[in-house]
Motif scaffolding. Structure first.
Motif, PDB file in Angstrom:
ATOM      1  N   LEU A 190      -5.075  -1.393  -4.172  1.00 12.70           N
ATOM      2  CA  LEU A 190      -5.633  -0.085  -4.509  1.00 12.70           C
ATOM      3  C   LEU A 190      -6.736   0.302  -3.526  1.00 12.70           C
ATOM      4  CD1 LEU A 190      -5.510   2.202  -6.564  1.00 12.70           C
ATOM      5  CD2 LEU A 190      -7.368   1.095  -7.776  1.00 12.70           C
ATOM      6  N   SER A 191      -7.581  -0.682  -3.148  1.00 16.89           N
ATOM      7  CA  SER A 191      -8.646  -0.297  -2.213  1.00 16.89           C
ATOM      8  C   SER A 191      -8.068   0.047  -0.853  1.00 16.89           C
ATOM      9  CB  SER A 191      -9.748  -1.343  -2.111  1.00 16.89           C
ATOM     10  OG  SER A 191      -9.225  -2.619  -2.140  1.00 16.89           O
ATOM     11  N   GLY A 213       0.826  -1.208   0.000  1.00 16.89           N
ATOM     12  CA  GLY A 213       0.000   0.000   0.000  1.00 16.89           C
ATOM     13  C   GLY A 213       0.860   1.257   0.000  1.00 16.89           C
ATOM     14  N   TRP A 214       1.897   1.244   0.823  1.00 17.24           N
ATOM     15  CA  TRP A 214       2.764   2.425   0.877  1.00 17.24           C
ATOM     16  C   TRP A 214       3.498   2.619  -0.440  1.00 17.24           C
ATOM     17  CZ3 TRP A 214       5.041   1.668   6.479  1.00 17.24           C
ATOM     18  CH2 TRP A 214       4.059   2.058   7.398  1.00 17.24           C
ATOM     19  N   GLY A 215       3.847   1.501  -1.079  1.00 10.13           N
ATOM     20  CA  GLY A 215       4.510   1.611  -2.375  1.00 10.13           C
ATOM     21  C   GLY A 215       3.575   2.205  -3.417  1.00 10.13           C
ATOM     22  N   LEU A 216       2.373   1.658  -3.506  1.00 10.66           N
ATOM     23  CA  LEU A 216       1.422   2.141  -4.510  1.00 10.66           C
ATOM     24  C   LEU A 216       1.011   3.583  -4.222  1.00 10.66           C
ATOM     25  CD1 LEU A 216      -0.332   1.565  -6.943  1.00 10.66           C
ATOM     26  CD2 LEU A 216      -2.089   0.699  -5.427  1.00 10.66           C
ATOM     27  N   ASN A 217       1.021   3.934  -2.944  1.00 14.92           N
ATOM     28  CA  ASN A 217       0.628   5.281  -2.543  1.00 14.92           C
ATOM     29  C   ASN A 217       1.436   6.361  -3.269  1.00 14.92           C
ATOM     30  OD1 ASN A 217      -0.418   7.405  -0.876  1.00 14.92           O
ATOM     31  ND2 ASN A 217       1.508   7.303   0.243  1.00 14.92           N
ATOM     32  N   ILE A 218       2.673   6.046  -3.589  1.00 14.25           N
ATOM     33  CA  ILE A 218       3.502   7.065  -4.259  1.00 14.25           C
ATOM     34  C   ILE A 218       2.898   7.399  -5.621  1.00 14.25           C
ATOM     35  CG2 ILE A 218       5.758   7.477  -5.289  1.00 14.25           C
ATOM     36  CD1 ILE A 218       6.974   6.143  -2.892  1.00 14.25           C
ATOM     37  N   ILE A 219       2.443   6.386  -6.345  1.00 11.14           N
ATOM     38  CA  ILE A 219       1.840   6.650  -7.658  1.00 11.14           C
ATOM     39  C   ILE A 219       0.440   7.223  -7.500  1.00 11.14           C
ATOM     40  CG2 ILE A 219       1.025   5.628  -9.789  1.00 11.14           C
ATOM     41  CD1 ILE A 219       3.123   3.598  -9.662  1.00 11.14           C
ATOM     42  N   VAL A 220      -0.376   6.544  -6.684  1.00  7.48           N
ATOM     43  CA  VAL A 220      -1.794   6.910  -6.623  1.00  7.48           C
ATOM     44  C   VAL A 220      -2.020   8.113  -5.716  1.00  7.48           C
ATOM     45  CG1 VAL A 220      -4.084   6.110  -6.021  1.00  7.48           C
ATOM     46  CG2 VAL A 220      -2.492   4.567  -7.108  1.00  7.48           C
ATOM     47  N   GLY A 221      -1.432   8.064  -4.517  1.00 10.08           N
ATOM     48  CA  GLY A 221      -1.713   9.108  -3.548  1.00 10.08           C
ATOM     49  C   GLY A 221      -0.972  10.398  -3.852  1.00 10.08           C
ATOM     50  N   TYR A 222       0.297  10.300  -4.192  1.00 11.07           N
ATOM     51  CA  TYR A 222       1.073  11.517  -4.422  1.00 11.07           C
ATOM     52  C   TYR A 222       0.967  11.997  -5.859  1.00 11.07           C
ATOM     53  CZ  TYR A 222       3.033  10.682   0.186  1.00 11.07           C
ATOM     54  OH  TYR A 222       3.189  10.490   1.523  1.00 11.07           O
ATOM     55  N   VAL A 225      -0.481   6.546   7.730  1.00 12.39           N
ATOM     56  CA  VAL A 225      -1.200   5.954   8.864  1.00 12.39           C
ATOM     57  C   VAL A 225      -2.541   5.393   8.386  1.00 12.39           C
ATOM     58  CG1 VAL A 225      -2.212   6.403  11.108  1.00 12.39           C
ATOM     59  CG2 VAL A 225      -0.086   7.501  10.482  1.00 12.39           C
ATOM     60  N   GLY A 226      -3.248   6.185   7.587  1.00 12.53           N
ATOM     61  CA  GLY A 226      -4.546   5.727   7.087  1.00 12.53           C
ATOM     62  C   GLY A 226      -4.411   4.436   6.301  1.00 12.53           C
ATOM     63  N   ILE A 227      -3.368   4.349   5.484  1.00 16.96           N
ATOM     64  CA  ILE A 227      -3.176   3.146   4.667  1.00 16.96           C
ATOM     65  C   ILE A 227      -2.889   1.947   5.563  1.00 16.96           C
ATOM     66  CG2 ILE A 227      -1.624   2.078   3.002  1.00 16.96           C
ATOM     67  CD1 ILE A 227      -1.444   4.885   1.706  1.00 16.96           C
ATOM     68  N   ALA A 228      -2.084   2.165   6.616  1.00 17.97           N
ATOM     69  CA  ALA A 228      -1.794   1.060   7.530  1.00 17.97           C
ATOM     70  C   ALA A 228      -3.073   0.587   8.214  1.00 17.97           C
ATOM     71  CB  ALA A 228      -0.762   1.498   8.568  1.00 17.97           C
ATOM     72  N   ILE A 229      -3.930   1.543   8.621  1.00 22.27           N
ATOM     73  CA  ILE A 229      -5.190   1.155   9.259  1.00 22.27           C
ATOM     74  C   ILE A 229      -6.044   0.366   8.273  1.00 22.27           C
ATOM     75  CG2 ILE A 229      -7.343   2.007  10.257  1.00 22.27           C
ATOM     76  CD1 ILE A 229      -5.821   4.414  11.287  1.00 22.27           C
ATOM     77  N   ALA A 230      -6.126   0.873   7.046  1.00 20.37           N
ATOM     78  CA  ALA A 230      -6.956   0.200   6.057  1.00 20.37           C
ATOM     79  C   ALA A 230      -6.440  -1.207   5.792  1.00 20.37           C
ATOM     80  CB  ALA A 230      -6.993   1.011   4.765  1.00 20.37           C
ATOM     81  N   LEU A 280      -3.806   0.557 -12.091  1.00 15.16           N
ATOM     82  CA  LEU A 280      -4.564  -0.673 -11.823  1.00 15.16           C
ATOM     83  C   LEU A 280      -3.706  -1.914 -12.022  1.00 15.16           C
ATOM     84  CD1 LEU A 280      -7.978   0.145 -13.528  1.00 15.16           C
ATOM     85  CD2 LEU A 280      -7.418   0.234 -11.119  1.00 15.16           C
ATOM     86  N   GLY A 281      -2.429  -1.735 -12.296  1.00 12.24           N
ATOM     87  CA  GLY A 281      -1.595  -2.900 -12.587  1.00 12.24           C
ATOM     88  C   GLY A 281      -0.396  -3.016 -11.672  1.00 12.24           C
ATOM     89  N   TYR A 282      -0.562  -2.597 -10.426  1.00 13.59           N
ATOM     90  CA  TYR A 282       0.575  -2.587  -9.520  1.00 13.59           C
ATOM     91  C   TYR A 282       1.121  -3.989  -9.292  1.00 13.59           C
ATOM     92  CZ  TYR A 282       3.471  -0.990  -5.661  1.00 13.59           C
ATOM     93  OH  TYR A 282       4.530  -0.676  -4.854  1.00 13.59           O
ATOM     94  N   VAL A 283       0.237  -4.984  -9.412  1.00 14.69           N
ATOM     95  CA  VAL A 283       0.646  -6.356  -9.155  1.00 14.69           C
ATOM     96  C   VAL A 283       1.796  -6.770 -10.084  1.00 14.69           C
ATOM     97  CG1 VAL A 283      -0.941  -7.483 -10.742  1.00 14.69           C
ATOM     98  CG2 VAL A 283      -0.302  -8.617  -8.632  1.00 14.69           C
ATOM     99  N   ALA A 284       1.923  -6.102 -11.220  1.00 13.52           N
ATOM    100  CA  ALA A 284       3.006  -6.441 -12.149  1.00 13.52           C
ATOM    101  C   ALA A 284       4.364  -6.317 -11.459  1.00 13.52           C
ATOM    102  CB  ALA A 284       2.947  -5.516 -13.365  1.00 13.52           C
ATOM    103  N   PHE A 285       4.550  -5.246 -10.686  1.00 14.30           N
ATOM    104  CA  PHE A 285       5.848  -5.034 -10.048  1.00 14.30           C
ATOM    105  C   PHE A 285       6.056  -6.011  -8.893  1.00 14.30           C
ATOM    106  CE2 PHE A 285       4.408  -0.694 -11.419  1.00 14.30           C
ATOM    107  CZ  PHE A 285       4.975  -0.833 -12.664  1.00 14.30           C
TER     108      PHE A 285
END
Ligand SMILES: Nc1ncnc2c1ncn2[C@@H]1O[C@H](COP(=O)(O)OP(=O)(O)O)[C@@H](O)[C@H]1O
Ligand SMILES: [Mg+2]
Lengths: 534, 322
Positions: A407-408, A181-190, A419-424, A196-201
């Motif tokens: 992503l969710s 989640g923290w990794g994907l956050n850089i693309i999606v959140g920032y 923090v929010g991502i860790a809670i989720a 939709l294809g983060y699983v590739a990495f």
């Protein structure tokens, strides 16, 4: 209220019908695997109860609409009590049902209580709103402390008296998703790009690790950075063509790339061993000093023999737990740091307005590419960890659903909030594990959770954004002792007894703006003669 | 997600004018041709900072800018005026690389003798190589970032270099701290200039409209321009705000030695502070000169005051002949 009885009954009827239509396929029909084959069994009692619950809940809301808060209050309390009783007794009710009953009662109770305060006690709406805002602010201030407490708890979890292998396993799983989640956050959140294809990495990292470890016999500590590097490079390669796309097109193409990577894994059998996957991936050693097996497999000494303690499978799990904990901590520190650097601000600027960013000289492609590469590298780390923990990987593990889950987590947590991502992640991954019964409703719970968050917190659980840099500290003093800028008075600031600079410098950040006033007498303004047409 | 065609939003709204535009272009073709002929002679000043020559751009059947030439001198305010849909914003979009012109030369001649052809640059190179900064007709801030952060983004290149392309920043090396300190100081200077220093830590999107416009100007100034392009900076301001803005523009022009290219509808602002005015109508330059000259030009009066009548007349006459 009584004169609207007809309307109310119709509304309740419609609610009941909709509920029944949803309940019938979801709850009533149940397939049973008996020896005559698959048969369908009807569960009438739970279905009727569920529909009744929905109708009653609707009735509670109607009561609120007619401002009968006392009845609604009682109803909510009764529902909670009933749920609590049902939970402790052994009525033939599903736990899920009881949870819903309790949550519904609580919701009704809270809404009714607020209404009661407003109407019966004459408390002003505005006061409740300020109380809410204060509570939100207090929560916001408390987050760093709460986060620190949680981090300490997580760090010492293996040594706590109630911890078990099972708990650590769940913990490892959650932390893996936190990492993702923290990794994907850089693309999606920032950077604000819907990937939709983060699983590739994740897949590239896992396969890179497995191939290097199995085919070349490299140790975990060599493979881990290699996996991150390869995933990062694949991020740059995939990113280059797609980053020119915008919005929906970008999302769809990344979805396609995710699938392409999976198909390559299935079909490039020479390297990836195809659908069979790669098995007997070496487990990590204790920094190349000792290994966690019962009997020696290589030339490394055994961990338990080294310490002279009896063998326990727990050792390896504790080690894996700390491994993923350290990786997550690394990512968190890195992310918090880079967010305050110019590149982090540039990501957010592109998310906010990429036209304005370009007009300020930001190279959009390059900046997004950096985000893609870093995010992919973190995904690769998570993948490598996944491979070493499982000891076996196959393309099955890297389907679209993984991207969707991560992503969710990011969206539910509040894009950009670690923090929010860790809670989720804890909620979405941990709860289905802990409430085994719930796990068959996992997708329903996802959908429900997403809908609820969209309604209540459209920007995610923790959606506020901490500025990357502040000019004033909490007491309103300037944090950057600045001298060079203090030239002249502000031509747009109201003339003040002291110079505008002095007032502005000492003003608290919350002070009202001083702009929009007339120009000070001292400022020299050359006035052009006005033309005849104005 | 982010959509890049916000400026294009106005396109849809103004499509009705398109038919009238093309009709009028043909109707006034002869008059405009003489105007350009006279104008071309006056524009090629050797000491000009920006020289626009024969700029044309076409959107489908619409000639949005038609053979436009003008120049902007250093330290002066050059205004571009004209009725709605005249092509003013399109000129800015060509200058800042968001549209690539069909024909034309956009030359920036810097004081060190460097010559930069803007039409050959990408939109994100213009700020650094052309040293040209702009604001937008519909304010484009980074709304969820703070006021200070907005200004730091404008200094991205310096900060990137200072942070050794992120590596040094990660370890908080002294060079990065110095760069950050300098950037914050510069931001403070401009924030002070526009009276927003005390609100540096507030979200930009939460500011009032007038303050957002000022912030956008401060942000543009932070990128170290020699030419500042302002697209209707007084739009939506109240009279007193507009008056302060006027003084402010005049002042930064003199103190910072900037040239300003100004699109404005508020005639009070334009006539009051411009050194030079270019009047566009249907993409063509119909007049050019000092405020007095332009104000007395019958073609400008026809385009502006008689706008409705002229439009109706030309459209109906074309319809009659067709
Ligand atoms: N991207 C575009 N595509 C098509 N037509 C455009 C585009 N941008 C501007 N136009 C048209 O060009 C004309 C000039 O527009 P603009 O420069 O925005 O006028 P203004 O002088 O009011 O700023 C208008 O008729 C507009 O519809
Ligand atoms: Mg415009």
């Amino acid at each position: 209220m009584t004169q609207d009885l007809r309307a109310i009954l119709i509304e309740l009827g419609i609610t009941g019908l909709i509920a029944a239509a949803l309940v019938f396929p979801l709850i009533t029909l149940r397939t049973i695997d008996s020896f005559e084959g698959l048969t369908i069994n009807a569960r009438w009692l739970p279905s009727v109860l569920a529909v009744a619950l929905v109708v009653l809940g609707r009735f509670g809301l109607i009561l609120l609409r007619y401002e009968r808060s006392a009845i609604a209050l009682a109803g909510g309390a009764a529902a909670m009590l009933a749920a609590a009783y049902a939970w402790s007794s052994d009525l033939p009710l599903s736990k899920l049902f009881e949870v819903f009953l309790f949550a519904g009662g609580l919701f009704l109770f809270a809404r009714a209580a607020i209404q009661w305060l407003v109407i019966a006690r004459g408390v002003e709406r505005a006061r409740i709103d300020t109380a809410r805002a204060d509570a939100a602010l207090a929560l916001r201030r408390a987050i760093p402390l709460a986060a620190a407490v949680v981090v300490v708890f997580v760090a010492f979890l293996p040594w706590l008296p109630f911890s078990s292998i099972y708990m650590l396993d769940v913990g490892i799983l959650i932390l893996t998703y936190v990492l993702l989640g923290w990794g994907l956050n850089i693309i999606v959140g920032y950077a604000g790009l819907l990937d939709l294809g983060y699983v590739a990495f994740y897949a590239v990292g896992a396969y890179a690790y497995a191939i290097f470890a199995v085919n070349f016999g490299l140790s975990f500590w060599w493979c881990l950075p290699l996996a991150g590097l390869l995933a990062g490079i694949s991020g740059l390669i995939l990113g280059f063509p797609v980053l020119r796309l915008r919005g929906d097109y970008f999302a769809i193409v990344t979805l396609g790339f995710g699938e392409i990577v999976r198909l390559v894994l299935i079909n490039w059998s020479a390297v990836t061993r195809g659908p069979d996957g790669i098995s007997s991936i070496p487990r990590p050693s204790l920094f190349g000093v000792a290994e966690f097996n019962k009997r020696a497999t290589g030339d490394l000494p055994l961990f338990h023999e080294m310490l002279g303690i009896p063998f326990s499978p727990e050792h390896r799990i504790i080690f894996l737990y700390y491994l993923v904990f350290t990786l997550s901590a690394l990512v968190a520190i890195f992310t918090l740091r880079i967010r305050t650097l110019p590149i982090g601000r540039a990501w957010e600027a592109l998310r906010e307005d990429d036209i304005a960013s370009a007009s300020l000289g930001l190279n959009r492609t390059r900046i997004k590419l950096v985000a893609f590469g870093i995010s992919a590298a973190w995904g690769g780390f998570a993948g490598a960890f996944f491979a070493t923990r499982q000891g076996f990987i196959s393309p099955e593990s890297f389907t679209f659903i993984e991207s969707a889950i991560v992503l969710s987590i990011v969206v539910l947590g509040g894009m950009g909030s670690l923090v929010g991502i860790a809670i989720a992640a804890a909620l979405l991954i941990g709860l289905p594990e802990v409430f085994r019964e719930l796990s068959e409703f996992r997708m329903v719970a996802y959908g429900g959770g997403l809908v609820l968050i969209m309604v209540w917190r459209p920007r995610g659980l923790l959606s506020f954004r901490e500025p990357s840099v502040r000019l004033f500290d909490r007491r309103g003093r300037m944090r950057f002792a600045a001298e060079g800028y203090a030239v002249g008075d502000s031509p747009l600031a109201a003339p003040a007894p002291t110079t505008a600079t002095a007032t502005a410098m000492t003003a608290a950040p919350a002070a009202p703006a001083t702009g929009g006033g007339a120009v000070g007498e001292g400022s020299v303004v050359r006035q052009k003669p006005t033309g005849s047409k104005g | 997600m982010i959509s890049g065609d916000g400026e294009g939003g106005s396109v849809e709204m103004e499509t009705e004018t398109t038919a009238a535009a093309s009709a009028a272009v043909s109707a006034t073709a002869t008059a405009a041709a003489t105007a350009t002929a006279t104008a071309a002679a006056t524009t090629t000043a050797p000491d000009a900072l920006l020289t626009v020559e024969h700029l044309s751009i076409r959107f489908g059947g619409l000639l949005a800018v038609d053979d436009l030439s003008f120049s902007a001198l250093p330290g002066e305010i050059t205004a571009i005026i004209g009725p709605n849909g005249a092509g003013k914003t399109t000129v800015f979009n060509c200058l800042t690389g968001f549209y690539s012109p069909d024909v034309g030369r956009l030359l920036m001649r810097h004081s060190d003798g460097a010559e930069v052809y803007l039409e050959r640059l990408e939109s994100d190179q213009i700020a650094r190589r052309g040293r040209l900064a702009r604001t937008f007709q519909n304010v484009r801030l980074f709304p969820r970032m703070t006021v200070l952060e907005n200004l730091l983004v404008a200094q991205h290149a310096e900060l990137m270099r200072g942070s050794l392309y992120t590596v040094g920043g990660l370890f908080s090396l002294p060079s990065y701290r110095r760069a950050q300190q300098a950037a914050v100081e510069k931001a403070c200077r401009y924030l002070n200039l526009v009276g927003l220093l005390s609100r540096a830590d507030e979200e930009a999107g939460a500011l009032a409209h007038g303050a957002q416009r000022r912030l956008e100007i401060a942000r543009a100034l932070c990128s170290d321009p020699v030419l500042l392009c302002l697209d209707e900076p007084a739009a939506g301001l109240n009279p007193s705000e507009s008056k302060t803005l006027r003084h402010f523009l005049r002042r930064i022009c003199e103190e910072e030695g900037l040239a300003i290219l100004l699109i404005e509808h508020d005639m009070g602002v334009v006539m009051g502070i411009s050194d030079h005015i270019v009047v566009l109508d249907y993409g063509r330059k119909i007049s050019e000169g000092t405020p007095e000259e332009v104000a007395g030009d019958p073609r400008v009066i026809a385009a502006y005051l008689g706008e409705e009548d002229a439009d109706d007349g030309s459209t109906s006459s074309t319809a009659a002949t067709a």
